[in-house]
Structure formats: structure tokens, C-alpha cells
Design an enzyme around this catalytic site. Structure first.
Site, mmCIF file in Angstrom:
data_model
loop_
_atom_site.group_PDB
_atom_site.id
_atom_site.type_symbol
_atom_site.label_atom_id
_atom_site.label_comp_id
_atom_site.label_asym_id
_atom_site.label_seq_id
_atom_site.Cartn_x
_atom_site.Cartn_y
_atom_site.Cartn_z
ATOM 1 N N SER A 260 0.849 -1.187 0.000
ATOM 2 C CA SER A 260 0.000 0.000 0.000
ATOM 3 C C SER A 260 0.887 1.239 0.000
ATOM 4 C CB SER A 260 -0.888 0.000 1.263
ATOM 5 O OG SER A 260 -1.542 1.239 1.438
ATOM 6 N N TYR B 298 -1.939 -1.218 10.739
ATOM 7 C CA TYR B 298 -2.113 -1.508 9.314
ATOM 8 C C TYR B 298 -0.920 -0.991 8.514
ATOM 9 C CZ TYR B 298 -4.010 -1.102 4.564
ATOM 10 O OH TYR B 298 -4.201 -1.182 3.207
ATOM 11 N N LYS C 159 1.911 -3.123 6.229
ATOM 12 C CA LYS C 159 2.133 -2.903 4.804
ATOM 13 C C LYS C 159 3.604 -2.576 4.528
ATOM 14 C CE LYS C 159 -1.956 -3.811 3.340
ATOM 15 N NZ LYS C 159 -2.192 -5.002 2.495
#
Length: 284
Positions: A168, A181, A185
């Protein structure tokens, strides 16, 4: 919002038709959003697609839809954070097709809570799926890809394989309400580099895709808020939200012979967001 379940016109498919013809492709998190678009793209490219997901109903629906369009697809229930599920996934792929050519390591979850409020259970959930799960699936598939290589055949009919991890832009940027999160990533981006180095001597390529703001079921609610939408567009030089099909196109390319000299890279598909150090005017 992009409807990934709508019939796809063949003329709209980018790239050479059949570029994945005959390949066996596993897509984790393939029941919805980016994963579903990726599974659909590989199926259109002629691959045998295994849709892997925790969501039994959505996963079965995704595979059924592809079969109704004349594609070859099957669903396998898999919680990527569980090693036994991962082993069962690879076993199911081998039972159906005898080999694995491509893995798109797409399954992922995220928290939306401030750093100080993340509890251990939520931390474990996000890390378990995004990072541990990504590692477990990639390792299991890579071992199988190695087993498929004939050391006595310098010109195998089947290429050694390709693995694509879904990172991401948040591997580079961070958010106060999604610290875990973003951390996972970034970890996937690092895992991609390490795997690429470890597997390069065997001809197995490993790359990652870093999506920016993409219209999926997960982002539908946020994008419906006009203020949020304008904020997102203000940091996106191309001035629009990306579609899951645009991520799928890059996955198709990275798995193909057209990308045969690319490994260890993260391709950011973000409408120009990463180079931007200011906001742009928007009317959308």
C-alpha cells in the site's frame, strides 16, 4: 464505486489476451474488492484461478460468477493467519491442477482506532492476517514452486513462478488511526525484497503492488462523504479515485513474461500521490 461484479467487456481488457493461459493462480482475499478484480483479470487472461478467502459465501459467489462467464475458477476457504488453512489451500490447488504458477498475496484487514487505543487482540488480528498470513502463504507457495523446478532441465516448459504481495502507499505514509495496518504494509514491502533475493537464484520473481485510494466495498462509505472525497482528490494529482481493475492490470503484468526482469520491486498505483508534497485544487 466500481462494480467488480458487472460483466466485463473483452475490449476493455488491457494487455495481451491469454497472457496467463494455462497458469494456476492463487488469489488470497479474492472474494471482494481488489482481490475479486484480480481473480477476474487472471481468469480473463486464461488462468486457472483459485479464489481463497475466509468469507465462504462471497468466495463461492466469486468463483461461481467466473465459471458462469466460462472461466475456470474454484473457491477454497482459507484464513491466511492459520498455518493449517494455508497448507490446505496449497494442497487443494495441487489436487486440482498439480502445480502453482502465480500467487497474489492480497488478503488484508485494517483497524481504525487511534494508536493509544489499539489493544493486543486487535494488534494480533491485523498483524496475523496482513503480515504473518502474507508470510505463511508466500512461504508455502514458494516451497511448492521450488519443488516444481527440474534441476536437470535447463529449459523447463513452465517458468519457475511469480509471487505478488499487496502492499500500500501506507507502507510509506502513515496514519494515526491505522498505525498497525501501516506497519504491516511496510513489513510486506520488506518481505517482498527479502523473498526476491532468496528466490532469485531459482528464477522465482517476487514483487509488490502499492495501491493508493481505490474504490472498493471497504472504501464506499468514506467516499460517499463529500468532504472525505475532496480531501482524497486533493492529494491525488490525476484527480480521480482508482479502480480495482487498474490494480488487477498491474498484477497481470507482474506475473507475465513482460515483467521477466523485474523482481524485488513495489509498483505504486496511486494516481501520483507519492511524489506529491502539496495539495491540488479539486472540483470533483
Amino acid at each position: 464505486m466500481t462494480d467488480t461484479s458487472a460483466p466485463e467487456p473483452e475490449a476493455a481488457v488491457r494487455g495481451a489476451p491469454g497472457r496467463s493461459s494455462g497458469k494456476v493462480v492463487i488469489v488470497t482475499g479474492g472474494a471482494s474488492g481488489i482481490g475479486r478484480a484480480v481473480a477476474s483479470r487472471f481468469a480473463r487472461d486464461g488462468a486457472h484461478v483459485i479464489v481463497a478467502d475466509k468469507d465462504e459465501e462471497a468466495g463461492q459467489a466469486a468463483a461461481t460468477e467466473l465459471r458462469e462467464r466460462g472461466r475456470d475458477a474454484m473457491f477454497v476457504h482459507c484464513d491466511v493467519s492459520q498455518r493449517l488453512d494455508v497448507l490446505n489451500l496449497t494442497a487443494a490447488a495441487l489436487e486440482a491442477h498439480n502445480h502453482i504458477d502465480v500467487l497474489v498475496n492480497n488478503a488484508g484487514v485494517g483497524e481504525k482506532v487511534g494508536f493509544l487505543d489499539v489493544d493486543e487482540a486487535e494488534f494480533d488480528r491485523v498483524v496475523g492476517v496482513n503480515l504473518k498470513g502474507g508470510f505463511l502463504v508466500a512461504q508455502a507457495v514458494a516451497r511448492q514452486m521450488l519443488a516444481q523446478i527440474d534441476p536437470d532441465d535447463p529449459s523447463p516448459n513452465r517458468p519457475p513462478g511469480a509471487i505478488i504481495n499487496m502492499s500500500s502507499v501506507n507502507a510509506v505514509f502513515s496514519r494515526a488511526d491505522r498505525v498497525v495496518y501501516c506497519m504491516t504494509k511496510a513489513g510486506l514491502q520488506s518481505l517482498t525484497k527479502g523473498m526476491a533475493l532468496a528466490l532469485a537464484p531459482h528464477g522465482i520473481r517476487v514483487n509488490a503492488i502499492g495501491p493508493g485510494s481505490i474504490s472498493t466495498e471497504m472504501t464506499e462509505g468514506a467516499l460517499a462523504d463529500e468532504a472525505v472525497r475532496k480531501m482524497i482528490l486533493s492529494r491525488t494529482p490525476l484527480g480521480r479515485i482508482g479502480s480495482p481493475d487498474e490494480i488487477a492490470s498491474v498484477a497481470s503484468f507482474l506475473a507475465s513474461d513482460d515483467a521477466s526482469y523485474i523482481t524485488g520491486q513495489t509498483i505504486f498505483v496511486d494516481g501520483g500521490r507519492l511524489p506529491l508534497h502539496y495539495t491540488v485544487e479539486t472540483t470533483g
